[in-house]
Scaffold this active site. Structure first.
Site, PDB file in Angstrom:
ATOM      1  N   ASP A   1       5.873   2.174   2.032  1.00  6.64           N
ATOM      2  CA  ASP A   1       4.942   1.062   2.249  1.00  6.64           C
ATOM      3  C   ASP A   1       4.241   1.305   3.584  1.00  6.64           C
ATOM      4  OD1 ASP A   1       3.656  -1.337   2.796  1.00  6.64           O
ATOM      5  OD2 ASP A   1       5.300  -2.586   2.048  1.00  6.64           O
ATOM      6  N   HIS A   2       2.927   1.537   3.529  1.00  6.63           N
ATOM      7  CA  HIS A   2       2.200   1.908   4.745  1.00  6.63           C
ATOM      8  C   HIS A   2       2.062   0.750   5.729  1.00  6.63           C
ATOM      9  CE1 HIS A   2       0.415   4.949   6.989  1.00  6.63           C
ATOM     10  NE2 HIS A   2      -0.567   5.343   6.196  1.00  6.63           N
ATOM     11  N   ARG A   3       2.387  -0.475   5.324  1.00  5.97           N
ATOM     12  CA  ARG A   3       2.411  -1.585   6.274  1.00  5.97           C
ATOM     13  C   ARG A   3       3.605  -1.435   7.219  1.00  5.97           C
ATOM     14  NH1 ARG A   3       2.850  -6.594   2.339  1.00  5.97           N
ATOM     15  NH2 ARG A   3       4.525  -5.198   1.628  1.00  5.97           N
TER      16      ARG A   3
ATOM     17  N   PRO B   1       0.838  -1.200   0.000  1.00  8.57           N
ATOM     18  CA  PRO B   1       0.000   0.000   0.000  1.00  8.57           C
ATOM     19  C   PRO B   1       0.875   1.254   0.000  1.00  8.57           C
ATOM     20  CG  PRO B   1       0.009  -1.020   2.169  1.00  8.57           C
ATOM     21  CD  PRO B   1       0.758  -1.946   1.275  1.00  8.57           C
TER      22      PRO B   1
END
Length: 464
Positions: free
Chosen positions: A433-435, A257
């Site tokens: 990467d939003h994770r 994401p």
């Protein structure tokens, strides 16, 4: 690069199969042969240049002898494990030394899988459908005709009938007729068995374009007809580096994401620092550019915020924080985008980092970047400013947490010390990467990079 000698010779003839020179690659394009049949070669001599999905590399021959035959043409894509050349070492007889004998005999030792490339299951082929033999019906015996009956006149031959009333034409011809606005039912076929050809369609189109007889009061109007567009199109095969890059970007875009943040930075002091560094003796043999100080600013920000230099382990459900930085630099080449990286960039001094950047870019532009130089990256910089672009939303390289885009440096009005002045300004874009990286961490990293570029000398003193 060591090549496994796992194939036994037949009558002194060795068959050299295309090895996996990367990590699990399945094919490569043969770019250039350095040898031809009849040439003498030595063990370790470079015999050809190939392009894999990751890089362009040269292949050494693992045998000494005379080149017997080449089994792949330049420009051909060859699967790993396929024989590409045979070499006669002069120790055997005169018969049987072919690639077929070397690879097809059941009594030979089975070749071990190449590194990173396991045995591929035998592909299944569909058995061709057997068509029933066309049998003509047995003609019935003619009934006896009375002697007094007159002899009947021969019947006129029947006109050919189109199958189900549909004009016969191949799919490309049907598409051409559709593009030109031609009804195939109105076209007279000249091909074998009544098949409409491309020439038939073009002839019908020419007839449509012919001027019609109209009354003198109304001027003739020619209806424009679109020509065949395929003649004005270029088709480029997707293979090699471009194929690998496309697959990696699609995988990243639909797996990680993405979040992108932007920051405009006054880099006037950075440009002055670049000018001063160029005058120093320890930078005499390298190119000092703003990218060098951007890379250094990113490395300093990583030291303050290690979480930006991490990866996502899906199998173990863990975040892996790297205590080393393999700094990737995106480079545009004739064969597509490659991202080689500087190993352990965090441990290099500024002159060493400048030298590493020089080697990396020169190797990439020459098309000689090896697979090892493009593996193991932890974070990447892409310099879109060299193309005159202000900013972008770059896609993260698979296996990394972030990528920094560095835009062009422009003269812009800027409030400096309470006054409006013209300053050197650039835009930084950080995709992450939003994770792995939340908004707070991403913002802190981008802010620290900007701070380092606004006053690089002061930042170096304050942050060490």
């Amino acid at each position: 690069m060591a090549i496994q000698k796992s194939t036994p010779a037949v009558d002194g003839v060795h068959a050299f199969k295309l090895p996996d020179v990367g990590e699990g690659l399945i094919e490569a394009e043969l770019l250039t042969w350095y040898v031809k049949p009849g040439d003498e070669v030595k063990d370790g001599q470079m015999i050809c240049e190939i392009e894999t999905a990751k890089a362009v590399v040269e292949l050494p021959c693992p045998y000494s002898g005379t080149v017997k035959e080449l089994f792949a043409a330049e420009g051909e894509t060859v699967e790993v494990g396929t024989v590409i050349i045979t070499v006669d070492d002069g120790t055997g007889g005169s018969g049987g030394g072919t690639a077929e004998a070397d690879t097809g005999a059941e009594t030979e030792e089975r070749e071990k899988p190449l590194v990173g490339y396991g045995e591929k299951a035998a592909s299944t082929q569909r058995r061709p459908r057997r068509r029933p033999a066309a049998t003509a019906p047995t003609p019935a015996a003619p009934a006896p005709r009375p002697a007094s009956a007159p002899t009947p006149e021969p019947a006129a031959p029947a006109a050919p009938v189109r199958s189900e009333g549909r004009p016969l034409a191949k799919p490309p011809v049907r598409k051409l007729a559709k593009d030109l606005g031609i009804d195939l039912a109105t076209v007279s076929p000249t091909g074998k068995d009544g098949i409409i050809t491309r020439d038939d369609v073009h002839a019908a189109a020419e007839a449509v374009r012919a001027p019609e007889v109209v009354p003198e009061a109304a001027p003739a109007v020619e209806t424009p007809v679109e020509t065949d567009r395929s003649a004005r199109e270029q088709r480029i095969p997707i293979k090699g580096v471009r194929k690998h890059t496309a697959a990696a970007m699609v995988n990243s875009a639909f797996t990680a994401p993405h979040v992108t943040e932007f920051l405009q930075v006054d880099v006037t002091r950075t440009m002055k620092a670049v000018a001063r560094l160029r005058e120093r003796p320890d930078f005499a043999d390298v190119k000092v550019s703003p990218l060098l100080l951007v890379a250094k600013a990113l490395l300093m920000a990583i030291r303050r915020h290690p979480g930006i230099n991490s990866s996502w382990d899906e199998e173990n459900q863990e975040i892996v924080v790297k205590n080393y930085v393999n700094l990737g630099i995106a480079a545009a080449t004739e064969r597509g985008l490659v991202v080689p990286n500087i190993k352990d960039a965090e441990s290099q001094t500024l002159p060493e980092l400048a030298a590493s950047l020089k080697r990396l870019t020169e190797t990439a532009r020459a098309g000689k970047t090896g697979p090892a130089d493009m593996s193991g990256g932890t974070i990447t910089i892409t310099n879109v400013g060299v193309f005159g672009v202000d900013a972008g939303t770059p896609i993260i390289n698979p296996g990394e947490a972030a990528i920094l885009a560095f835009g062009q440096i422009r003269d812009m009005p800027w409030v400096h010390k309470g006054e409006l002045k013209i300053r050197k300004v650039t835009t930084l874009s950080l995709s992450f990467d939003h994770r792995l990286v939340d908004g707070e961490l991403g913002s802190k990293v981008l802010r620290d990079i900007g701070t380092a570029l606004e006053d690089p000398e002061l930042t170096a003193l304050a942050w060490g």
